[in-house]
Each structure stands twice: as structure tokens, then as C-alpha cells.
Design a protein around this motif. Structure first.
Motif, PDB file in Angstrom:
ATOM      1  N   SER A  13     -28.854  16.739  -6.828  1.00  0.00           N
ATOM      2  CA  SER A  13     -29.479  16.885  -5.507  1.00  0.00           C
ATOM      3  C   SER A  13     -29.598  15.544  -4.810  1.00  0.00           C
ATOM      4  CB  SER A  13     -30.873  17.512  -5.646  1.00  0.00           C
ATOM      5  OG  SER A  13     -30.787  18.836  -6.115  1.00  0.00           O
ATOM      6  N   GLU A  14     -29.961  14.511  -5.560  1.00  0.00           N
ATOM      7  CA  GLU A  14     -30.109  13.183  -4.968  1.00  0.00           C
ATOM      8  C   GLU A  14     -28.767  12.648  -4.492  1.00  0.00           C
ATOM      9  OE1 GLU A  14     -33.254   9.746  -6.053  1.00  0.00           O
ATOM     10  OE2 GLU A  14     -31.796  10.225  -7.604  1.00  0.00           O
ATOM     11  N   ARG A  15     -27.733  12.836  -5.303  1.00  0.00           N
ATOM     12  CA  ARG A  15     -26.405  12.361  -4.934  1.00  0.00           C
ATOM     13  C   ARG A  15     -25.865  13.112  -3.723  1.00  0.00           C
ATOM     14  NH1 ARG A  15     -22.645  10.021  -8.211  1.00  0.00           N
ATOM     15  NH2 ARG A  15     -21.315  10.462  -6.409  1.00  0.00           N
ATOM     16  N   ARG A  16     -26.312  14.344  -3.532  1.00  0.00           N
ATOM     17  CA  ARG A  16     -25.876  15.122  -2.368  1.00  0.00           C
ATOM     18  C   ARG A  16     -26.386  14.483  -1.084  1.00  0.00           C
ATOM     19  NH1 ARG A  16     -28.457  19.900  -3.353  1.00  0.00           N
ATOM     20  NH2 ARG A  16     -26.937  20.342  -4.985  1.00  0.00           N
ATOM     21  N   ASN A  17     -27.501  13.790  -1.173  1.00  0.00           N
ATOM     22  CA  ASN A  17     -28.118  13.194   0.014  1.00  0.00           C
ATOM     23  C   ASN A  17     -27.914  11.691   0.135  1.00  0.00           C
ATOM     24  OD1 ASN A  17     -29.820  15.467   1.314  1.00  0.00           O
ATOM     25  ND2 ASN A  17     -30.289  15.657  -0.855  1.00  0.00           N
ATOM     26  N   PHE A  46     -41.207  -3.468  -1.025  1.00  0.00           N
ATOM     27  CA  PHE A  46     -41.154  -2.008  -0.889  1.00  0.00           C
ATOM     28  C   PHE A  46     -40.164  -1.422  -1.889  1.00  0.00           C
ATOM     29  CE2 PHE A  46     -39.228   1.855   1.007  1.00  0.00           C
ATOM     30  CZ  PHE A  46     -40.357   2.664   0.959  1.00  0.00           C
ATOM     31  N   ASP A  47     -40.555  -0.338  -2.518  1.00  0.00           N
ATOM     32  CA  ASP A  47     -39.719   0.406  -3.457  1.00  0.00           C
ATOM     33  C   ASP A  47     -39.642   1.849  -2.959  1.00  0.00           C
ATOM     34  OD1 ASP A  47     -38.498   1.620  -5.632  1.00  0.00           O
ATOM     35  OD2 ASP A  47     -40.266   1.471  -6.948  1.00  0.00           O
ATOM     36  N   GLY A  48     -38.512   2.261  -2.429  1.00  0.00           N
ATOM     37  CA  GLY A  48     -37.321   1.548  -2.186  1.00  0.00           C
ATOM     38  C   GLY A  48     -36.476   2.380  -1.240  1.00  0.00           C
ATOM     39  N   LEU A  49     -35.292   1.854  -0.937  1.00  0.00           N
ATOM     40  CA  LEU A  49     -34.321   2.520  -0.064  1.00  0.00           C
ATOM     41  C   LEU A  49     -33.183   3.102  -0.881  1.00  0.00           C
ATOM     42  CD1 LEU A  49     -34.054   0.114   3.006  1.00  0.00           C
ATOM     43  CD2 LEU A  49     -35.569   2.077   2.677  1.00  0.00           C
ATOM     44  N   ARG A  50     -32.479   4.094  -0.287  1.00  0.00           N
ATOM     45  CA  ARG A  50     -31.378   4.769  -0.970  1.00  0.00           C
ATOM     46  C   ARG A  50     -30.269   5.056   0.017  1.00  0.00           C
ATOM     47  NH1 ARG A  50     -35.228   9.438  -3.641  1.00  0.00           N
ATOM     48  NH2 ARG A  50     -36.269   8.130  -5.177  1.00  0.00           N
ATOM     49  N   VAL A  91     -36.920  -5.543  -0.482  1.00  0.00           N
ATOM     50  CA  VAL A  91     -36.748  -4.099  -0.606  1.00  0.00           C
ATOM     51  C   VAL A  91     -35.905  -3.777  -1.831  1.00  0.00           C
ATOM     52  CG1 VAL A  91     -35.881  -2.011   0.511  1.00  0.00           C
ATOM     53  CG2 VAL A  91     -36.893  -3.844   1.902  1.00  0.00           C
ATOM     54  N   LEU A  92     -36.433  -2.942  -2.720  1.00  0.00           N
ATOM     55  CA  LEU A  92     -35.653  -2.463  -3.856  1.00  0.00           C
ATOM     56  C   LEU A  92     -34.780  -1.307  -3.404  1.00  0.00           C
ATOM     57  CD1 LEU A  92     -38.291  -2.512  -6.752  1.00  0.00           C
ATOM     58  CD2 LEU A  92     -36.775  -4.331  -5.952  1.00  0.00           C
ATOM     59  N   VAL A  93     -33.536  -1.291  -3.872  1.00  0.00           N
ATOM     60  CA  VAL A  93     -32.568  -0.273  -3.475  1.00  0.00           C
ATOM     61  C   VAL A  93     -32.030   0.410  -4.729  1.00  0.00           C
ATOM     62  CG1 VAL A  93     -30.353   0.185  -2.343  1.00  0.00           C
ATOM     63  CG2 VAL A  93     -31.902  -1.558  -1.411  1.00  0.00           C
ATOM     64  N   GLY A  94     -32.054   1.726  -4.735  1.00  0.00           N
ATOM     65  CA  GLY A  94     -31.500   2.446  -5.869  1.00  0.00           C
ATOM     66  C   GLY A  94     -32.070   3.840  -5.968  1.00  0.00           C
ATOM     67  N   VAL A  95     -31.296   4.736  -6.582  1.00  0.00           N
ATOM     68  CA  VAL A  95     -31.744   6.107  -6.754  1.00  0.00           C
ATOM     69  C   VAL A  95     -32.591   6.216  -8.025  1.00  0.00           C
ATOM     70  CG1 VAL A  95     -29.936   7.236  -5.408  1.00  0.00           C
ATOM     71  CG2 VAL A  95     -29.467   6.561  -7.770  1.00  0.00           C
ATOM     72  N   THR A  96     -33.081   7.410  -8.302  1.00  0.00           N
ATOM     73  CA  THR A  96     -33.982   7.631  -9.425  1.00  0.00           C
ATOM     74  C   THR A  96     -33.331   7.262 -10.750  1.00  0.00           C
ATOM     75  OG1 THR A  96     -34.908   9.494  -8.197  1.00  0.00           O
ATOM     76  CG2 THR A  96     -35.456   9.351 -10.522  1.00  0.00           C
TER      77      THR A  96
END
Length: 269
Positions: free
Chosen positions: A216-220, A118-122, A31-36
Motif C-alpha cells: 500500500s505504501e509503495r502504491r502511493n 522532522f520525521d519524515g517525508l516520502r 528532514v528524514l526521508v524514507g518509508v516505513t
């Protein structure tokens, strides 16, 4: 309401034990982990080089559409901020978020094999749920500062990276400061540096739009909390990489070495 397009060779209904279908939660996923904008595409390419024929599951957007967005919105949603709101609503009822949704899917192993990617989790909630609920899963986490992520979003021209809203004011710095929650993500100096990107040919509207996506992404999702948790896992289960300290070639090499050291029989081939 229009039915969403089905995910290929995946379903939510239980299957008999003797069938080729198996819960993804029981398979040894990578599983790849990371935000945009952290560089997951580079890591994915490196994994494919190590494991020819590697099967890559439908990505986060596709699973989100099928499992979260369509049931809540009754149709497709392209605006990133609206999608964040809908996925937050899903997580309120399903604390594991994407990890919980993914692990509940049944996969046809004749198509996906027994060890897909899978790409990916956050974020902490998803990563912690995945690691504690699905012990066979392994994680490659990539990180980069938020200001760097804005620059990368400006450079990649992905049609998915869009948000609604009018054109910013002529003073791009003021428009950046007006983004709700921006002060929790960017310092005043970083906002000045982002505003100065107009000198590199980027339009004020695009700079503000990309900054809004990151905020917005960091808010979640909290990338730092997710990485801190992954550091508690054994090295064979989690690889963490800084995609600013490492260039793309170095990221790819680190992923290749980690994958080859895996105890997974498929990774050793």
C-alpha cells in the motif's frame, strides 16, 4: 464533528513578523526521508547525540492526523490502508503532500528553536516540493529493499502497523499473491521467502498484514524516485544511506559526521 487535538506550539494561522512565531518553511529544518521500516529511528537518535537539546517536531503521523485525516474523515483512522487512501486524496488537492502541509505551519521558535528535525517525508512529489520550495531544508534519506522492510515490521511490534482484513488462508503464499498490486512490489521468489517466515515463528496473518502495508505504501510513494532526485542536490543538503549495506552503528556514524559538517551554526555547537 470532534475537533482534532492541536499540534503543540504549531498553528496554521499567519503571525506578525515581530512575533516569535515563524513559518516552518522558512526555518533550516533537517528532514528524514524514507518509508516505513527503513531505519529512520537510528538516524534520529544519531542527530540527537550530535545536537543535545535538539527539538523534534511532531512526527508524520501526528501532522497527518491534524492536517489531512481529521478534516477528511471527521475523526481518527487507524487502518493503514484507509489512511493511505485519505492522504492520497489530500495530495490530489495539494501536490506537495506532507511537505506542503508541514511548510505551511507556523512554529513558536521559543519552543522549537530555529532548526528542528522532522520525521519524515516520502516519495518524489513530497521531496521535490520540499527541496525546491524550502531551500533552507536539508535531508537525510534512508533506504532498504521492500522484503527487508516486511521483516523489520514483523520485528518491531508497532501497534500502528495494522490493517483490516480477515485471517489469511492456510496457504500463506496464496494469501500474499492475492494482495492487490503485490506483483509490482515483490518478485515470485521474494513472495516465497516471505511465506517461509512462518518457520521463524511469525504467524501467516502478520506476514500478510505487513506485506499489505508495504504494498500500500509503495502504491502511493516511490522511494527510488525520491532518492534519485536527492542525489541531484549538493552533498551538504542531502545524505543518502542504504540501511542494509550499513549496520545501525554505521548509519549513526554517517549521520553524525554529516551533521557536524553542516554549515548550520547549531550543528557546529
Amino acid at each position: 464533528m470532534t475537533d482534532p487535538a492541536p499540534l503543540p506550539f504549531l498553528r496554521t494561522t499567519p503571525t506578525p513578523p515581530e512575533s516569535p512565531w515563524a513559518p516552518l518553511g522558512s526555518l533550516p529544518l533537517t528532514v528524514l526521508v524514507g518509508v516505513t521500516g527503513v531505519g529512520k529511528s537510528t538516524a534520529l537518535q544519531a542527530l540527537q547525540e550530535v545536537r543535545p537539546g535538539l527539538r523534534i517536531l511532531p512526527d508524520r503521523r501526528e501532522v497527518t492526523d491534524a492536517v489531512m485525516i481529521w478534516p477528511l474523515a471527521g475523526g481518527p483512522v487507524t487502518d493503514r490502508e484507509q489512511r493511505f487512501r485519505l492522504t492520497a486524496e489530500y495530495r490530489a488537492a495539494n501536490p506537495g503532500g506532507m511537505a506542503q502541509a508541514l511548510g505551511s505551519l507556523q512554529a513558536d521558535t521559543t519552543h522549537w528553536g530555529t532548526s528542528p528535525v522532522f520525521d519524515g517525508l516520502r516519495g518524489l512529489d513530497e521531496v521535490q516540493y520540499a527541496a525546491m520550495t524550502f531551500p533552507a531544508w536539508r535531508f537525510v534519506a534512508l533506504g532498504a529493499p521492500d522484503a527487508v522492510r516486511v521483516r523489520r515490521l514483523l520485528g518491531r511490534a508497532d501497534a500502528f502497523d495494522r490493517v483490516k482484513g480477515g485471517a489469511p488462508a492456510s496457504d500463506v503464499r496464496s494469501s500474499l499473491s492475492a494482495i492487490p498490486g503485490v506483483e509490482a512490489v515483490f518478485s515470485s521468489r521474494e513472495l516465497e521467502e516471505l511465506a517461509a517466515l512462518t518457520a521463524e515463528g511469525h504467524s501467516p496473518a502478520e506476514i500478510v498484514a505487513k506485506a499489505r502495508i508495504v504494498v500500500s505504501e509503495r502504491r502511493n510513494y516511490d522511494p527510488q524516485a525520491a532518492e534519485a532526485f536527492l542525489r541531484t542536490l549538493p552533498g551538504e543538503r542531502a545524505l543518502l544511506l542504504d540501511t542494509v549495506a550499513l549496520n545501525p552503528a554505521e548509519v549513526a556514524q554517517a549521520v553524525r559526521q554529516w551533521a557536524l559538517q553542516s554549515t548550520s551554526p547549531e550543528a557546529q555547537e
